[in-house]
Design an enzyme around this catalytic site. Structure first.
Site, PDB file in Angstrom:
ATOM      1  CG  ASP A 200      31.599  49.837  36.786  1.00 44.77           C
ATOM      2  OD1 ASP A 200      31.019  48.623  36.340  1.00 44.77           O
ATOM      3  OD2 ASP A 200      32.594  49.940  36.117  1.00 44.77           O
ATOM      4  NE  ARG A 201      29.802  50.657  46.637  1.00 39.31           N
ATOM      5  CZ  ARG A 201      30.101  50.103  47.768  1.00 39.31           C
ATOM      6  NH1 ARG A 201      30.843  48.988  47.680  1.00 39.31           N
ATOM      7  NH2 ARG A 201      29.664  50.633  48.939  1.00 39.31           N
TER       8      ARG A 201
END
Length: 340
Positions: A200-201
């Protein structure tokens, strides 16, 4: 003592000596078998018999045993000899290392296979100086494949390990022009590499890149049991009753089991947790703790398939060593497949 003297009219010679004395010469012998005396066999007859026997051996070696029609031949040397002759009689089939055109273009680092299909359809690929639009065309070892006047060649495989920082998304392109992990490894090599799996970011930690498609697919798939260890920091203490539920082998989310391999609670406040699993599902760790009502504040992948962050600062990358590659391919099962 009285000496034994032979009777009149009888020889004093023993039966064996008598046989040896009266034995005919070797060339006067006639071969005998259980069926009685055999006549001398001509050369043509001998050749015919050999041919019949060889045919019999061929049938025994290359067809199933049928009762009443075939008798097994137990002359192993003959069977091996005839088998060798038959193999020599067969025309040699040359193995050709042909590759589908879209795969060849992808392996050359131009683009993905799907994008390669578009290039072929648009007539932008030349083979041996001629435009080829056939999707199923197979590139032969001596073919010259060109794109925009440039000769394409198969790339060497590259394996890069990145310690991903926050704020980068795991994708090759982003329409919204956000920062991607590709910007962090752009100077790693000239080859076109892709991330294996995703983070994920706001998730940090180890991320693998390669241009070896088969290897990437194998490592990312849950069946390879690729080890992943995460360090998690929650917004509040992790309750013991929730720990018991999470340790239950039957624990699952809405999309199925989580494949958890280990769990450790660190610190007196029970906010820091170590979790080991081999699932490749999207946002799996965050969704586990959100299902209990917790918010994940920090999520860091510290171990990936035995690889660690040792001597690899945040935002930096390095090439995998030869020993690490051997270990990874063994764990993913690729070297076993080749041996078979």
């Amino acid at each position: 003592m009285k000496k034994n003297t032979p009777r009149k009219g009888k020889s004093n010679t023993s039966p064996f000596k008598k046989f040896m004395k009266e034995k005919p010469k070797r060339d006067e012998f006639q071969e005998r078998s259980f069926g009685g005396p055999k006549k001398r066999i001509s050369k043509k007859s001998e050749e015919k018999q050999k041919q019949r026997k060889n045919e019999k051996i061929k049938k025994t070696a290359y067809s199933p045993f049928e009762k009443g029609t075939q008798k097994p031949v137990y002359d192993i040397k003959k069977v091996m000899k005839v088998t060798k002759e038959l193999k020599e009689e067969k025309p040699e089939v040359k193995k050709t290392s042909e590759t589908r055109l879209n795969k060849y273009i992808s392996n050359a680092g131009v683009c993905s296979r799907r994008e390669a299909d578009q290039l072929i359809a648009e007539g932008k690929i030349k083979i041996n100086g001629k435009v080829v639009t056939e999707m199923g065309y197979k590139v032969k070892p001596n073919d010259r494949v060109e794109y925009e006047g440039k000769l394409l060649k198969k790339e060497k495989y590259v394996y890069v390990l990145l310690n991903k920082p926050k704020g980068f998304i795991t994708t090759t392109k982003d329409p919204q022009e956000r920062k991607t992990v590709m910007q962090l490894v752009k100077n790693a090599c000239d080859e076109r590499i892709y991330p294996v799996g995703r983070l994920d970011r706001n998730t940090t930690g180890l991320l693998l890149f390669t241009n070896d498609g088969e290897f990437a697919t194998k490592v990312a798939h849950p069946s390879s049991n690729t080890q992943k260890i995460y360090r998690v920091e929650l917004n509040k203490s992790f309750k013991e009753e929730h720990e018991e539920k999470l340790r239950d082998p039957n624990f699952a989310l809405e999309d199925g089991p989580i494949f958890m391999d280990g769990l450790s609670i660190n610190g007196d406040d029970r906010k820091e947790i170590g979790i080991e699993l081999h699932s490749g599902k999207n946002r799996i760790v965050r969704r586990i703790f959100e299902s209990f009502g917790y918010q994940v504040e920090v999520l860091d992948r510290t171990v990936l398939a035995g690889l660690t962050k040792k001597d690899l600062p945040r935002g930096k990358w390095r090439y995998l060593s030869e020993d690490e590659m051997i270990q990874l391919k063994y764990l993913s099962g690729l070297d076993k497949k080749k041996k078979k």
